[in-house]
Design a protein around this motif. Sequence first.
Motif, PDB file in Angstrom:
ATOM      1  N   THR A  44      56.057   8.913  59.741  1.00  0.00           N
ATOM      2  CA  THR A  44      57.250   8.116  59.929  1.00  0.00           C
ATOM      3  C   THR A  44      58.512   8.977  59.874  1.00  0.00           C
ATOM      4  N   VAL A  45      58.512   9.966  58.980  1.00  0.00           N
ATOM      5  CA  VAL A  45      59.683  10.816  58.779  1.00  0.00           C
ATOM      6  C   VAL A  45      59.732  11.933  59.818  1.00  0.00           C
ATOM      7  N   TYR A  46      58.610  12.613  60.025  1.00  0.00           N
ATOM      8  CA  TYR A  46      58.583  13.796  60.879  1.00  0.00           C
ATOM      9  C   TYR A  46      58.032  13.533  62.281  1.00  0.00           C
ATOM     10  N   VAL A  60      70.127  13.034  51.272  1.00  0.00           N
ATOM     11  CA  VAL A  60      70.099  11.828  52.096  1.00  0.00           C
ATOM     12  C   VAL A  60      68.873  10.987  51.755  1.00  0.00           C
ATOM     13  N   VAL A  61      69.101   9.772  51.282  1.00  0.00           N
ATOM     14  CA  VAL A  61      68.022   8.849  50.925  1.00  0.00           C
ATOM     15  C   VAL A  61      67.413   8.269  52.196  1.00  0.00           C
ATOM     16  N   THR A  62      66.075   8.290  52.283  1.00  0.00           N
ATOM     17  CA  THR A  62      65.403   7.726  53.461  1.00  0.00           C
ATOM     18  C   THR A  62      64.391   6.641  53.109  1.00  0.00           C
ATOM     19  N   HIS A  63      64.034   6.517  51.827  1.00  0.00           N
ATOM     20  CA  HIS A  63      63.016   5.537  51.419  1.00  0.00           C
ATOM     21  C   HIS A  63      63.548   4.771  50.196  1.00  0.00           C
ATOM     22  N   PRO A  64      64.615   3.974  50.392  1.00  0.00           N
ATOM     23  CA  PRO A  64      65.302   3.359  49.245  1.00  0.00           C
ATOM     24  C   PRO A  64      64.471   2.336  48.489  1.00  0.00           C
ATOM     25  N   THR A 123      49.054   2.870  38.982  1.00  0.00           N
ATOM     26  CA  THR A 123      50.002   1.762  39.127  1.00  0.00           C
ATOM     27  C   THR A 123      50.975   1.983  40.275  1.00  0.00           C
ATOM     28  N   HIS A 124      51.180   3.235  40.654  1.00  0.00           N
ATOM     29  CA  HIS A 124      52.122   3.576  41.724  1.00  0.00           C
ATOM     30  C   HIS A 124      51.457   4.537  42.707  1.00  0.00           C
ATOM     31  N   PRO A 125      50.453   4.077  43.450  1.00  0.00           N
ATOM     32  CA  PRO A 125      49.807   4.983  44.415  1.00  0.00           C
ATOM     33  C   PRO A 125      50.762   5.366  45.542  1.00  0.00           C
ATOM     34  N   ALA A 126      50.671   6.614  45.965  1.00  0.00           N
ATOM     35  CA  ALA A 126      51.507   7.064  47.079  1.00  0.00           C
ATOM     36  C   ALA A 126      51.027   6.423  48.377  1.00  0.00           C
ATOM     37  N   ARG A 127      51.974   6.101  49.234  1.00  0.00           N
ATOM     38  CA  ARG A 127      51.689   5.547  50.564  1.00  0.00           C
ATOM     39  C   ARG A 127      52.289   6.503  51.594  1.00  0.00           C
ATOM     40  N   ASP A 128      51.416   7.210  52.259  1.00  0.00           N
ATOM     41  CA  ASP A 128      51.833   8.312  53.118  1.00  0.00           C
ATOM     42  C   ASP A 128      52.828   7.862  54.195  1.00  0.00           C
ATOM     43  N   ILE A 150      57.674  10.751  51.297  1.00  0.00           N
ATOM     44  CA  ILE A 150      58.968  11.417  51.328  1.00  0.00           C
ATOM     45  C   ILE A 150      60.042  10.389  50.993  1.00  0.00           C
ATOM     46  N   LEU A 151      60.811  10.655  49.936  1.00  0.00           N
ATOM     47  CA  LEU A 151      61.831   9.722  49.460  1.00  0.00           C
ATOM     48  C   LEU A 151      63.205  10.037  50.023  1.00  0.00           C
ATOM     49  N   ALA A 152      63.480  11.332  50.192  1.00  0.00           N
ATOM     50  CA  ALA A 152      64.759  11.788  50.732  1.00  0.00           C
ATOM     51  C   ALA A 152      64.470  12.893  51.731  1.00  0.00           C
ATOM     52  N   HIS A 153      65.184  12.870  52.844  1.00  0.00           N
ATOM     53  CA  HIS A 153      64.949  13.809  53.943  1.00  0.00           C
ATOM     54  C   HIS A 153      66.326  14.250  54.429  1.00  0.00           C
ATOM     55  N   SER A 154      66.765  15.398  53.942  1.00  0.00           N
ATOM     56  CA  SER A 154      68.162  15.795  54.077  1.00  0.00           C
ATOM     57  C   SER A 154      68.323  16.948  55.052  1.00  0.00           C
ATOM     58  N   PRO A 155      69.093  16.777  56.118  1.00  0.00           N
ATOM     59  CA  PRO A 155      69.323  17.886  57.052  1.00  0.00           C
ATOM     60  C   PRO A 155      70.060  19.037  56.366  1.00  0.00           C
TER      61      PRO A 155
END
Length: 253
Positions: A249-251, A116-120, A240-245, A159-164
Amino acid sequence: MAREKRLLEGAAAVLSPGHDEYWSPEQRAHFTAARDAGTNIAFLGANCCFRRIRLEPSELGPERTVVCYKTSYAQDPGHERGHPATTDFRSAPGADPESTLLGVIYDGYPVDAPYVVTHPSHWLFEGTGVKAGDRFPHLVGVEYDKVNTGFPTPRPIEILAHSPVVCEGRPSHQDTAYYTVPSGAGVFATGTMRWVEALDATGDGSSGANHGLDARAGALTTRVTENLLRAFAAGPAGRTHPARDNVETVYGP
């Protein structure tokens, strides 16, 4: 990798493509040092770096036998001689959870669930056309990882995908995650063992091949992997692509 640290020195990236469960402390230390020197790392499977092993000689030569006593580590003659316990990395004695390197941590077996995609809007999904909530049947399996801040977890992590999932009656989630460190290195983990298998998926999945994965899963994993490899080949991805926590938001907080 355990024997020759130099193999990773100066590498733009290193890939762990599958069910990479058994690691020695030396191998792990070399991967961590490479990350901290700016080498990107991608874990394309799940249940990686789970068991702590020792390499011993056999009649074939040095370092040809994998020693791992798991929960019976106290019976290991090498442990009695002072070697680290050949048990799970997250377990005592000498607990060092794999999440400090992977970002995610192994959570269970067996599962078969939609991805399941959560951060498209994440750059790794560029060109896929996915939307929040899009589901890809059977892409989570048969073992899976998740972000679990109850264990040491590098931050910032996205987190890009968060799948139950439901694993042996226990509800949980699978996560695909990306984090960056001060060296600029980026670390990506799919959180599912079927990612590489999905690269070959075609058709509608009805044939049962590739665990029922279909062409949609094949297209998704192929494009994300292409995006990943291009970015990781160009140098430390965090520059060039720093992570943004987005863990809260997800949990939730």
